[in-house]
Design a protein around this motif. Structure first.
Motif, mmCIF file in Angstrom:
data_model
loop_
_atom_site.group_PDB
_atom_site.id
_atom_site.type_symbol
_atom_site.label_atom_id
_atom_site.label_comp_id
_atom_site.label_asym_id
_atom_site.label_seq_id
_atom_site.Cartn_x
_atom_site.Cartn_y
_atom_site.Cartn_z
ATOM 1 N N ASN A 40 3.342 -0.363 -6.476
ATOM 2 C CA ASN A 40 2.515 -0.166 -7.665
ATOM 3 C C ASN A 40 2.265 1.317 -7.851
ATOM 4 N N CYS A 41 3.153 1.931 -8.612
ATOM 5 C CA CYS A 41 3.049 3.374 -8.815
ATOM 6 C C CYS A 41 2.227 3.678 -10.051
ATOM 7 N N GLY A 42 2.484 2.949 -11.118
ATOM 8 C CA GLY A 42 1.772 3.201 -12.357
ATOM 9 C C GLY A 42 1.558 1.915 -13.113
ATOM 10 N N LYS A 49 4.754 -8.256 -0.620
ATOM 11 C CA LYS A 49 3.774 -7.180 -0.512
ATOM 12 C C LYS A 49 3.672 -6.461 -1.843
ATOM 13 N N MET A 50 2.440 -6.196 -2.291
ATOM 14 C CA MET A 50 2.204 -5.299 -3.434
ATOM 15 C C MET A 50 1.363 -4.163 -2.897
ATOM 16 N N GLN A 51 1.770 -2.946 -3.156
ATOM 17 C CA GLN A 51 1.002 -1.841 -2.596
ATOM 18 C C GLN A 51 0.962 -0.653 -3.542
ATOM 19 N N GLY A 52 -0.237 -0.177 -3.789
ATOM 20 C CA GLY A 52 -0.409 1.039 -4.567
ATOM 21 C C GLY A 52 -0.478 2.243 -3.637
ATOM 22 N N PHE A 53 -0.344 3.405 -4.207
ATOM 23 C CA PHE A 53 -0.459 4.596 -3.362
ATOM 24 C C PHE A 53 -0.909 5.778 -4.192
ATOM 25 N N THR A 54 -1.380 6.759 -3.503
ATOM 26 C CA THR A 54 -1.782 8.001 -4.120
ATOM 27 C C THR A 54 -1.066 9.084 -3.344
ATOM 28 N N ASP A 104 -1.902 9.775 0.584
ATOM 29 C CA ASP A 104 -1.159 8.904 1.488
ATOM 30 C C ASP A 104 0.037 9.595 2.118
#
Lengths: 336, 336
Positions: A242-244, A270-275, A279
């Motif tokens: 989940n980038c944007g 898996k769903m994963q956002g990041f900054t 990170d």
């Protein structure tokens, strides 16, 4: 000495408008010890800035009303009181939307106009390239032979993701919003398949048709219904980066959609956002080195949309949300 | 020799009903080479079986109509044609809901009634314990001092998750559906805080009040609105372990809820589902050893609800969905 500055006048309600911004002339101070006077050359406009225009808790603090917007900027050193920089150097920094400004030297990084075009440091060798690289490799962990789907595939991040996925030996499918963009991603960016979501009635079917072996990795730049359609095509142990969620940024926070937990459980997804900074900040050197190497080897192409003129910065930002850019959008505000 | 067998008569529409099942008397064959004749002692009923009653693609194939349901069963060897087993041995296997059956020896594991109660092999030392252990430690990766929230906290998995999280030095908050269960989890299962969701109007606030430092890890056994409320309290780099979605199992697939991608991005949150056998099957020995050690050290308590009688198996399964069990639900269908 005077400069123009772009302030946040009011918080955008949905899609940002020119009236949300205000131009203001102000005095530029003189650099003190360890400071430099900078002339902005290229200003980066990025979808994530929309989030900072809201007055809600987030990973970085919101922009203040009547204060300048800030973003990544390539600037030329006009005057230096810092030992690392001299007049004529080019630097990259997180700076204010101003034609001229004084900044602390410690927060700036020198960039070399001979190694790559200056604007590339805002894109493929900057946050954009690193966002593509770390999101895909660290969260997506693509394996040879897997299928990688990318939304916003003609965008700055998406076009880079596709090429890196090809370097990893994956099949790549890109989603974009015009036939011209589809040609671009299948040509210049080496995508195996392209889906024009604007001319597609049924995204679930379109993805299913393009991804004959299902989706192993989805690099999501848009969120919303395209994410929903992808989850209906996801393979066991699939990974969603989940980038944007550009489709959602201009909506309020009560948007609803199909619940995801059932599919996550059924398929071990898996769903994963990041900054990026938080990170992966400690690995930036590793990432930049990889990207520069691939760029030199001719394995990475990039596209950029360069608008001209400081007065065009707000409109360039606004146009991100209607997808008018191809690749990284920057505004050239002065000659190099 | 005759046996009773429980078949799936029709696919449940929402909550399973007794009329979805059919009892049928059938002939038991004689064990051939490498086979054993088994008498069922304890039958495990589990929420995940509901998924297999649907006729949709999943990680394991759906149950067939007019065929017996299967689940984990502790059985006694009545007659053996397999060298590893002799009459009187107790075994654990994935077996049919029958009083007697013939099974291949290769798919059975011997269990020792002196090391632990036989029913424990269906719970704390079986799939339940392993589900708690691997979901929490591998996906949740809890760190000392973090806050771990668990829904279905009085259930078989949830009560174990809380205790393991305490062993890891975390603050634990459990959600359950009665004051009696809250007393149980704060007593026997060592939870620091408990929330009775049935008497709570505003789960978001209740979680916020109990989790003064926010939620770092959420072990989700229920999905739905409690998941939504948790995401509103999640910390940066939070991890959601999507273990179960019992609140959703009896709904059709079009259930909607607040979109999650925005929060995943803003807070760098991970949501991940898993399937015990596929994702962690190779590590079962490691997990069982850990659990047995903690059990012996007195660090793990468990609760079980034992119904009696083969004819009660469907009702025991149905009662899982109204939360009538405390801890692992098993049905004792014959004397040891």
């Amino acid at each position: 000495m005077k400069t123009q500055s772009i302030l946040l006048k009011q918080r955008p309600e949905k899609t940002p408008q020119n009236s949300d911004f205000e131009f203001k002339e102000e005095e530029v101070s003189t650099p003190k010890s360890n400071e430099v006077l900078l002339k902005s050359i290229y200003i980066s406009v990025d979808p994530y800035l929309r989030g900072r225009m809201r007055d809600v808790e987030s990973y970085i603090e919101p922009f203040q009303l009547n204060e300048p917007i800030t973003s990544a900027i390539i600037a030329k050193v006009e005057k230096s009181e810092h030992e690392n920089f001299k007049e004529g150097d080019y630097v990259l920094g997180h700076l204010a939307w101003k034609e001229y400004q004084v900044a602390k030297g410690e927060n700036l990084r020198k960039v070399d106009p001979k190694q790559a075009n200056l604007s590339a440091y805002l894109g493929i060798l900057g946050m954009t390239g690193l966002t593509a690289y770390f999101g895909l490799t660290e969260i997506g962990a693509p394996k040879e032979g897997e299928t990688v789907l990318v939304s916003g595939a003609a965008g700055a991040v998406g076009s880079t993701v596709g090429q890196i996925a090809k370097i990893y030996g994956c099949k790549t499918i890109g989603i974009a919003g015009s036939d011209e963009k589809i040609d671009l991603i299948k040509g210049k960016f080496n995508y195996d398949e392209g889906i024009n979501y604007k001319t597609t009635d049924n995204m679930k079917e379109a993805i299913s048709k393009a991804a004959t072996n299902g989706i192993d990795v989805y690099y999501d730049n848009v969120g919303g219904e395209i994410l929903d359609a992808t989850l209906q095509n996801i393979n066991r142990n699939g990974r969603v980066i989940n980038c944007g969620a550009i489709s959602q940024y201009n909506k309020d926070e009560t948007a609803t959609g199909p619940r995801v937990e059932g599919i996550l459980i059924k398929k071990s997804v898996k769903m994963q956002g990041f900054t990026l900074q938080n990170d992966f900040g400690e690995k930036f050197n590793e990432g930049t080195k990889k990207l520069a190497q691939w760029l030199q080897e001719g394995k990475l192409n990039y596209e950029e949309t360069i608008r001209e003129g400081f007065e065009k910065v707000p409109q360039a930002f606004i146009d991100l949300f209607s997808g008018e850019n191809k690749g990284k959008m920057v505004v050239k505000v002065a000659e190099e």
